[in-house]
Design an enzyme around this catalytic site. Sequence first.
Site, PDB file in Angstrom:
ATOM      1  N   ASN A   1       0.774  -1.187  -0.245  1.00 11.42           N
ATOM      2  CA  ASN A   1       0.009   0.239  -0.082  1.00 11.42           C
ATOM      3  C   ASN A   1       0.919   1.111   0.132  1.00 11.42           C
ATOM      4  O   ASN A   1       2.153   1.316   0.483  1.00 11.42           O
ATOM      5  CB  ASN A   1      -0.783   0.264   1.207  1.00 11.42           C
ATOM      6  N   CYS A   2       0.247   2.428  -0.683  1.00  6.09           N
ATOM      7  CA  CYS A   2       0.881   3.491  -0.418  1.00  6.09           C
ATOM      8  C   CYS A   2       0.330   4.429   0.593  1.00  6.09           C
ATOM      9  O   CYS A   2      -0.310   4.009   1.293  1.00  6.09           O
ATOM     10  CB  CYS A   2       1.242   4.279  -1.806  1.00  6.09           C
ATOM     11  N   ILE A   3       0.167   5.902   0.172  1.00  2.00           N
ATOM     12  CA  ILE A   3      -0.462   6.618   1.002  1.00  2.00           C
ATOM     13  C   ILE A   3      -2.035   6.604   0.936  1.00  2.00           C
ATOM     14  O   ILE A   3      -2.746   7.253   2.129  1.00  2.00           O
ATOM     15  CB  ILE A   3      -0.024   7.956   0.872  1.00  2.00           C
ATOM     16  N   SER A   4      -2.659   6.161  -0.077  1.00  2.00           N
ATOM     17  CA  SER A   4      -3.757   6.333  -0.400  1.00  2.00           C
ATOM     18  C   SER A   4      -4.513   4.795  -0.824  1.00  2.00           C
ATOM     19  O   SER A   4      -5.698   4.702  -1.091  1.00  2.00           O
ATOM     20  CB  SER A   4      -4.543   7.384  -0.905  1.00  2.00           C
ATOM     21  N   ARG A   5      -3.793   4.004  -1.470  1.00  2.00           N
ATOM     22  CA  ARG A   5      -4.003   2.948  -2.094  1.00  2.00           C
ATOM     23  C   ARG A   5      -3.610   1.708  -1.725  1.00  2.00           C
ATOM     24  O   ARG A   5      -2.636   1.194  -1.394  1.00  2.00           O
ATOM     25  CB  ARG A   5      -3.703   3.086  -3.754  1.00  2.00           C
TER      26      ARG A   5
END
Length: 505
Positions: free
Chosen positions: A449-453
């Site tokens: 995951n990244c900051i929103s996905r």
Amino acid sequence: MRKNKIMEFFSILGSSLMMPIAALAACGIILGISGALLKDQVVSAVPLLQTPVVFYVLDTLKTVSGVVFTLIPVLFAISISLGMAKEDKGIAAFAGFIGYYTFLVSASTMVNSGFVNFDLLRVSPILGVETIDMGAIAGILTGIIVAFLHNKYHKVQFPVAIAFYGGKRFVAIVVILVMGLLGQVAPFVWQPISAGITTLGTAIGNAGALGVFLYGFLERLLIPTGLHHVLNGIFRTTAVGGVYEGVEGSLNIFLQFFDRLDSETLRPFTQFLGQGKMPFMMFGLPAGALAIYQSSPSDKKNRVKALMIAGVAASIISGITEPLEFSFMFIAPALFLFHAFMGGVSFLLMSLLGVVIGNTGGGLIDYIVWGVLQPGSRWYMVLVVGPIYAITYYFVFKKYMAAKNLSIDVADDDEENTPIESNDNQDDSLGLLIIEGLGGKNNIKVINNCISRLRVDIGDMTLIHEDLLKKSGSMGIIKPSDTHIQVVYGPKIEKIADIVRKALN
């Protein structure tokens, strides 16, 4: 097929860069507050700041948080190795550090050998080694190479006599060998490349308004692919974003010199930072969200309202815009293109108006810390441009939605399924729902995951159930390749990712 693999590679690379970028943003807030309070104008106005204990605490916070920004290359090497590794990520991260340090030492021996004249190269002390200074590029290159070697060799098996050196242990061996060899070659290759990058950075800087507009336009346009992280990283940490007294990258320059240079000197570098996002993050998108809500059918208004409020809060406060952008980019791509264009104009206007607000975000936190609290930042110009953006976004969104008879689709049971502040049983149910939406446990190869996905490598795209993912609270789904899917959840992604990983075990 080749195009899909290239897109998938850059997508994973972009998400891997988010770990150090997020840490830099957090340290940047501490650095900004402490640095602002230690400015001569502020100290003179607030006698309490002149007391030894208070001054010591603030100076310590400023010094410690500032050190993090000198570690960007090694942070990139570790985070990319970790993020791009498919299994045994801890081993990959460890190898990332070994690889980067090996590279530094090897390059140092060549630069200082006297065999060739490397006077045109920039040499700096890095992690205690006087070596070639490639900035963030050395860390990025190391991370990519180490991740490749790790994925290829972390399960290799040797005959019994040397079996001890197989598998995970062999990763460190092969990384040392490869990065040691690369360190020997790097000074020869980097000397002309360094000159080329410096020339490119100078050209973009000399392009003035056009260069700033193109950066802002592309920064928004690349949001659906996740490649905006790569673009940002290039401008923030390499010579493309500017060079000042040997320091490369707009973000590096700003954070290392903001408390020592006047605003006019810093302005050419902050024009690629958070200031360009503030008009559309704090004003434009929230106004567009209001238009979307008002354009929704009466039977959907309450559900759309809840979604828009959450998205607006994330955009204004923290500068996370994906929840709002993904709500309309697929049903109204023309609006997203308009939004990207306005993003370029926003960066351009902030530059032309002499605004000097740095850091990486574009929300209220950065606006206060790096704008309102910083003398000479011209923070008030955001309040001049912002309302114009709000009016423009509102009328363009409202007119387009009405003309095309469009409304965003929110499932009837979203309200029951989107909350994640719940007990363990509800968390388990949500995790299993997302896994089912991704085609089941056997269809999930790698999950990050990244900051929103949520970023997932899968086996078969036809097994994906988008309706279930939407029911789980997804705000958008992107398929950059046949084997990779990105599911947007917004600011709550960290908890979502933890719930899914737990359900997979």
